[in-house]
Design a protein around this motif. Structure first.
Motif, short mmCIF file in Angstrom:
data_model
loop_
_atom_site.label_atom_id
_atom_site.label_comp_id
_atom_site.label_asym_id
_atom_site.label_seq_id
_atom_site.Cartn_x
_atom_site.Cartn_y
_atom_site.Cartn_z
N UNK A 320 5.31 -1.22 16.37
CA UNK A 320 5.66 -0.38 17.52
C UNK A 320 4.57 0.64 17.84
N UNK A 321 3.47 0.60 17.07
CA UNK A 321 2.32 1.42 17.46
C UNK A 321 1.99 2.62 16.62
N UNK A 322 2.66 2.81 15.48
CA UNK A 322 2.33 3.95 14.61
C UNK A 322 0.88 3.83 14.14
N UNK A 323 0.20 4.97 13.97
CA UNK A 323 -1.22 4.95 13.62
C UNK A 323 -1.48 4.38 12.24
N UNK A 324 -1.14 5.12 11.20
CA UNK A 324 -1.32 4.67 9.82
C UNK A 324 0.04 4.61 9.16
N UNK A 325 0.23 3.59 8.32
CA UNK A 325 1.51 3.39 7.64
C UNK A 325 1.31 3.44 6.14
N UNK A 326 2.07 4.31 5.46
CA UNK A 326 2.03 4.40 3.99
C UNK A 326 3.44 4.14 3.46
N UNK A 327 3.53 3.42 2.36
CA UNK A 327 4.82 2.97 1.86
C UNK A 327 4.89 3.12 0.34
N UNK A 328 6.00 3.68 -0.14
CA UNK A 328 6.23 3.69 -1.59
C UNK A 328 6.77 2.33 -2.00
N UNK A 329 6.14 1.75 -3.01
CA UNK A 329 6.57 0.46 -3.55
C UNK A 329 6.80 0.63 -5.06
N UNK A 330 8.04 0.47 -5.51
CA UNK A 330 8.34 0.63 -6.93
C UNK A 330 8.03 -0.62 -7.74
N UNK A 331 8.16 -1.78 -7.12
CA UNK A 331 7.88 -3.04 -7.83
C UNK A 331 6.38 -3.33 -7.79
N UNK A 332 5.69 -3.27 -8.94
CA UNK A 332 4.23 -3.47 -8.94
C UNK A 332 3.81 -4.81 -8.34
N UNK A 333 4.67 -5.82 -8.46
CA UNK A 333 4.32 -7.15 -7.94
C UNK A 333 4.17 -7.13 -6.42
N UNK A 334 4.84 -6.20 -5.75
CA UNK A 334 4.77 -6.13 -4.30
C UNK A 334 3.51 -5.42 -3.79
N UNK A 335 2.95 -4.53 -4.62
CA UNK A 335 1.90 -3.62 -4.13
C UNK A 335 0.71 -4.39 -3.57
N UNK A 336 0.17 -5.33 -4.37
CA UNK A 336 -0.99 -6.09 -3.91
C UNK A 336 -0.66 -6.99 -2.72
N UNK A 337 0.62 -7.41 -2.63
CA UNK A 337 1.01 -8.30 -1.54
C UNK A 337 0.97 -7.60 -0.19
N UNK A 338 1.35 -6.32 -0.16
CA UNK A 338 1.54 -5.66 1.14
C UNK A 338 0.37 -4.79 1.58
N UNK A 339 -0.42 -4.24 0.62
CA UNK A 339 -1.46 -3.30 1.04
C UNK A 339 -2.59 -4.01 1.76
N UNK A 340 -3.07 -3.36 2.81
CA UNK A 340 -4.25 -3.87 3.51
C UNK A 340 -3.94 -4.69 4.74
N UNK A 341 -2.67 -5.09 4.92
CA UNK A 341 -2.29 -5.80 6.13
C UNK A 341 -1.77 -4.79 7.13
N UNK A 342 -0.52 -5.00 7.58
CA UNK A 342 0.10 -4.02 8.48
C UNK A 342 0.36 -2.70 7.76
N UNK A 343 0.55 -2.77 6.45
CA UNK A 343 0.76 -1.55 5.65
C UNK A 343 -0.60 -1.10 5.13
N UNK A 344 -1.00 0.09 5.54
CA UNK A 344 -2.35 0.57 5.20
C UNK A 344 -2.48 0.96 3.73
N UNK A 345 -1.49 1.68 3.21
CA UNK A 345 -1.56 2.14 1.82
C UNK A 345 -0.19 1.95 1.17
N UNK A 346 -0.18 1.21 0.06
CA UNK A 346 1.03 1.06 -0.75
C UNK A 346 0.90 1.99 -1.95
N UNK A 347 1.90 2.84 -2.15
CA UNK A 347 1.85 3.86 -3.19
C UNK A 347 2.79 3.47 -4.32
#
Length: 457
Positions: A320-347
């Protein structure tokens, strides 16, 4: 070192994984037998099933001769009682407790040997809040780490096409910025570490870690990528402890909105926060997001306890056009999957917290430890002691120090001065030395460098 870890959850399990690979004697205690079996199958550790605050369970775990107790269960009260039992009955030298409730944390007089004997308090929510706050303050950064109480910072950025230094050798930094001293500590290219040398050429999409005095960080970032506009409008999904603390910390400088599902929590946030706008609803509600002009948001932060909800609301915000997106991810297996695409930073809260714990477990005078690139590398702040006879580093130029493979010294903080490391820089006793270690199997060798020989005493 003999260490008892209470709690086999994300933090306890991640800590056990780090420490078991470093030749420590680890015992993990938890009431959940399935979690313990999973850890025991993967790691070379002992496990004990039971309540970690009970004297019988602690004795079974080896508390009679343990060097350290790390209480990181989900219960503040269990963690505190376990430290009391370890102190009173077993005289455990070092006791670390995770305490989340701010009502406890604001009463520091509670935590001493005359009351509740906790040597080190860990608050994951506060650690993560500070971590996110630094990212907001440095637009364009992937990770920002403070050293020596903020005098120096290590920053990770992705090199972009068009950056002044992209396509050029690292030695050109001095020519580009004659009045700024900085050092590239490491480069990750297509997820593989590259040891930086003067003739190393920076490529677009490289993940570059550099260290500099805090005042010079923005100038260095401008050489590697386009400087992002200053953040102004921030939307937070989730009004839990982290969401509330973050809003409280930044609302005086930014326009902040919180989206929270619980009506009761919304009322609490409205009463507690001063200028933050509190909205009751779901961040996955497209109509609500459009109504609140999410496209105008500089940063969207998904900070709920639900990984799937965080990921979905982040993807929606980005679409919907948000500038930068940061997301808390508790499951370590998800972190590498999501960071760098639509999600800029996975924490990862676990990796943000684990460094605080590791600083108290490492041998030698280690001030702080920070996990980098989701655990692939570490940045360490160590204090040099001794003299040229008793120390492996004091009185020596950096080029003459036998650093383990994949290890670089980035900077030295001497009193109030930040000195970027060069080959002829000589380390003195009392210096804070910032090291970057890309091969974690050499962590023990790095610690040994900062041990002081008997001749010093």
């Amino acid at each position: 070192m003999k260490i008892i870890i209470l709690g086999a959850g994300q933090v306890g399990g991640t800590l056990a994984e780090h420490l078991a690979s470093e030749a420590n004697d680890i015992t993990v205690v938890d009431t959940d037998g399935d979690r313990l079996r999973d850890l025991g199958d993967r790691l070379d550790i002992r496990t004990v099933q039971g309540r970690g605050s009970l004297p019988t369970v602690l004795r079974q775990a080896g508390a009679d001769d343990a060097d350290m107790l790390v209480a990181v269960t989900n219960s503040d009260e269990t963690n505190m009682v376990a430290c009391q039992v370890a102190y009173s009955l077993f005289h455990t030298p070092t006791k670390i407790a995770r305490v989340r409730e701010s009502s406890y944390l604001t009463r520091e007089e509670l935590f001493d040997n005359d009351h509740i004997p906790v040597d080190v308090l860990i608050s994951p929510e506060q650690v993560v809040t500070n971590y996110i706050k630094r990212l907001i303050e440095h637009p364009g950064s992937l990770q920002v780490i403070d050293f020596a109480e903020g005098k120096a910072q290590l920053v990770a950025v992705k090199a972009y096409y068009g950056g002044p230094l992209v396509g050029q050798q690292l030695r050109q930094i001095r020519a580009h910025m004659p009045n700024v001293d900085t050092r590239v500590a490491a480069i990750f290219r297509r997820d593989r570490p590259i040891t930086p040398r003067g003739d190393t050429v920076i490529e677009a999409d490289d993940e570059v870690f550099f260290i500099a005095a805090k005042k010079d960080i923005r100038a260095v970032m401008g050489e590697l990528r386009r400087i992002d506009e200053t953040n102004k409008r921030i939307v937070i999904a989730g009004g839990g402890q982290i969401g509330e603390r973050l809003a409280e910390a930044i609302e005086s400088r930014y326009q902040v909105k919180i989206i929270e599902m619980s009506p009761a929590r919304c009322r609490h946030l409205s009463d507690t926060l001063e200028s933050t706008v509190v909205l009751q609803g779901s961040a996955s509600d497209k109509d609500l997001m459009l109504e609140e002009n999410i496209a105008d948001a500089d940063i969207f932060l998904a900070l709920t306890n639900d990984d799937e909800a965080n990921i979905m609301s982040s993807l929606l915000a980005k679409r919907l056009g948000a500038g930068k997106v940061m997301t808390i991810i508790n499951n370590p297996a998800y972190v590498d999957l999501v960071q760098g695409g639509d999600i800029d930073i996975a924490i990862s809260p676990q990796l943000a917290t684990i460094g605080t714990l590791l600083a108290h477990v490492r041998r030698g005078d280690i001030v702080s430890v920070h996990s980098l690139r989701r655990g692939a590398a570490e940045a360490i702040e160590a204090v040099a002691h001794g003299d040229s006879k008793s120390s492996k580093v004091v009185g020596k130029a950096i080029e003459n120090i036998a650093l383990p493979p994949g290890t670089t010294i980035g900077a030295i903080i001497r009193d109030e001065e930040v000195m970027i490391a060069h080959d002829d820089t000589v380390i003195e006793s009392g210096d804070h030395v910032i090291l970057f270690v890309v091969d974690k199997k050499h962590i023990r060798d790095v610690e040994k460098l900062f041990h002081v020989g008997l001749s010093f005493f």
